[in-house]
Enzyme design. Structure first.
Site, mmCIF file in Angstrom:
data_model
loop_
_atom_site.group_PDB
_atom_site.id
_atom_site.type_symbol
_atom_site.label_atom_id
_atom_site.label_comp_id
_atom_site.label_asym_id
_atom_site.label_seq_id
_atom_site.Cartn_x
_atom_site.Cartn_y
_atom_site.Cartn_z
ATOM 1 N N LEU A 169 1.073 -1.406 -0.133
ATOM 2 C CA LEU A 169 0.179 0.093 0.190
ATOM 3 C C LEU A 169 0.546 1.195 0.140
ATOM 4 C CD1 LEU A 169 -2.836 -0.853 2.926
ATOM 5 C CD2 LEU A 169 -2.853 -1.167 0.379
ATOM 6 N N ASP A 170 0.145 2.505 -0.803
ATOM 7 C CA ASP A 170 1.481 3.453 -0.470
ATOM 8 C C ASP A 170 1.304 3.888 0.878
ATOM 9 O OD1 ASP A 170 1.416 3.438 -3.209
ATOM 10 O OD2 ASP A 170 -0.137 5.006 -3.402
ATOM 11 N N LYS A 171 2.545 4.577 0.738
ATOM 12 C CA LYS A 171 2.635 5.632 2.633
ATOM 13 C C LYS A 171 1.509 5.259 3.326
ATOM 14 C CE LYS A 171 5.208 8.766 4.706
ATOM 15 N NZ LYS A 171 5.922 9.844 4.901
ATOM 16 N N THR A 173 -2.319 5.619 1.875
ATOM 17 C CA THR A 173 -2.838 4.794 2.157
ATOM 18 C C THR A 173 -3.079 3.956 2.884
ATOM 19 O OG1 THR A 173 -3.024 4.760 -0.677
ATOM 20 C CG2 THR A 173 -4.194 3.849 0.451
ATOM 21 N N ARG A 274 -5.395 5.675 -7.775
ATOM 22 C CA ARG A 274 -5.218 7.591 -7.591
ATOM 23 C C ARG A 274 -5.073 7.457 -9.455
ATOM 24 N NH1 ARG A 274 -0.505 7.241 -4.712
ATOM 25 N NH2 ARG A 274 -0.364 9.451 -4.310
#
Length: 343
Positions: A169-171, A173, A274
């Site tokens: 997961l992105d930082k 998110t 996104r």
């Protein structure tokens, strides 16, 4: 948060990991002592780039690790420091490498931290990652990552590549991630993700009122943005590198300021939700990289992985797990007069 026996889910998405990828932490062994290697360029390496020659002469180390040694001036060619990877070498040249630990090689160390676990057995666990936590070490974040916390939490994680992390997961998110506790389970999970039998759903708050049908599918390839290498973008595969990507969107509620949307992945490209939301004119709230702006006090992209469902690769049990919406996203919903319906 709960783990329940659930009916089998339709094939769903994921983002394949690469559990066989070499980590520099394994290469350098975490030692603080330097070792100097002396070698000579052979005829097989004549006229080759320096980085390629090094990769052939010391194949037990990854090219990324050797490039870090180059950048730090720890490689000498005929007695002089050599920092350019593109430098051409000749047969008979003398090379020396000072094998010092790099930031990367020191990154894969246990660090105690609170990790919210929503499901665990002897084979795997599912964690609820908070926004702001980087998943694993990378330039700019060599410590304080989820991987560091997993290594401290479970000694078995030291025996599994990437501490068992099979997707990211992105930082900024938040939400659910599955982590393997043994190599066989990791390999099985990676195969399941590649086969799209791991079901992941997200909740997103985005700008601008939703128009048209409540359900919408975006099937557009994603690659590196040719105008900004820090971003991903929808690309034309005829002229730019990229991969097919598909996301399903379902409107939950909308107002004049924006929309509250459920997102289902069918592929797992970098920044996929996104990028796809931005390409249809609905950048996520606070996602500055893709055109979003803050709403109320929310300062991170409004994206949360709220549901994870898959068949346990060892026991065969169908698992369905949920993570409630974090308070910052609840506050942003209230700021626009939207309701959290529990999805």
């Amino acid at each position: 948060m709960s783990a329940v026996v659930a009916p089998a889910q339709a094939p769903e998405p994921g983002q394949p990991g690469s559990p066989d990828e070499e980590w520099a932490g394994e290469e350098a062994g975490g030692s603080d002592e330097a070792e100097v290697r002396q070698m000579q360029v052979g005829t097989a390496q004549h006229a080759a780039r320096l980085d390629r020659a090094l990769a052939e002469l010391v194949p037990e180390f990854s090219r990324s690790y050797l490039q870090q040694l180059l950048a730090q001036g720890l490689v000498r060619l005929n007695g002089s420091p050599a920092t350019k990877a593109s430098l051409k070498v000749k047969a008979g040249d003398g090379l020396s490498l000072e094998m010092r630990p790099t930031q990367q090689s020191q990154a894969f160390r246990p660090e105690a931290m609170d990790i919210e676990v929503v499901y665990e057995d002897e084979h795997l666990l599912v964690v609820n990652k908070p926004a702001g936590l980087v998943v694993h070490p990378a330039p700019g974040n060599w410590s304080g990552t989820l991987l560091n916390g997993l290594l401290a939490r479970d000694p078995k994680a030291l025996l599994v590549p990437r501490a068992g992390i099979v997707h990211r997961l992105d930082k900024d998110t938040s939400g659910l991630m599955v982590v393997a506790r043994e190599r066989a389970t990791m390999d099985a999970l990676v195969a399941m993700i590649a086969a799209r039998t791991v079901h992941r759903q997200y909740l997103a708050l985005a700008h601008k009122p939703w128009a048209g049908a409540a359900r919408r599918t975006v099937e557009q390839p994603i690659g590196r943005d040719p105008r900004n290498r820090l971003r991903m973008a929808v690309v034309d595969l005829a002229s730019h590198a990229g991969k097919p990507a598909r996301t399903d969107f379902r409107l939950l509620e909308g107002v004049d300021e924006g929309c509250w949307v459920e997102c289902t992945l069918h592929t797992g490209r970098t920044h996929q939700i996104r990028v796809h939301m931005a390409c249809i004119g609905h950048p996520l709230v606070a996602d500055v990289l893709y055109g979003g702006a803050p709403a109320g006090a929310l300062q991170r992209q409004a994206l949360h992985a709220f549901r994870l469902a898959f068949t346990h690769p060892v026991t065969g049990q169908s698992l369905e797990l949920h993570a409630p919406l974090p308070q910052d996203m609840r506050d942003a919903l209230s700021f626009w007069g939207l309701r959290y319906n529990g999805a």
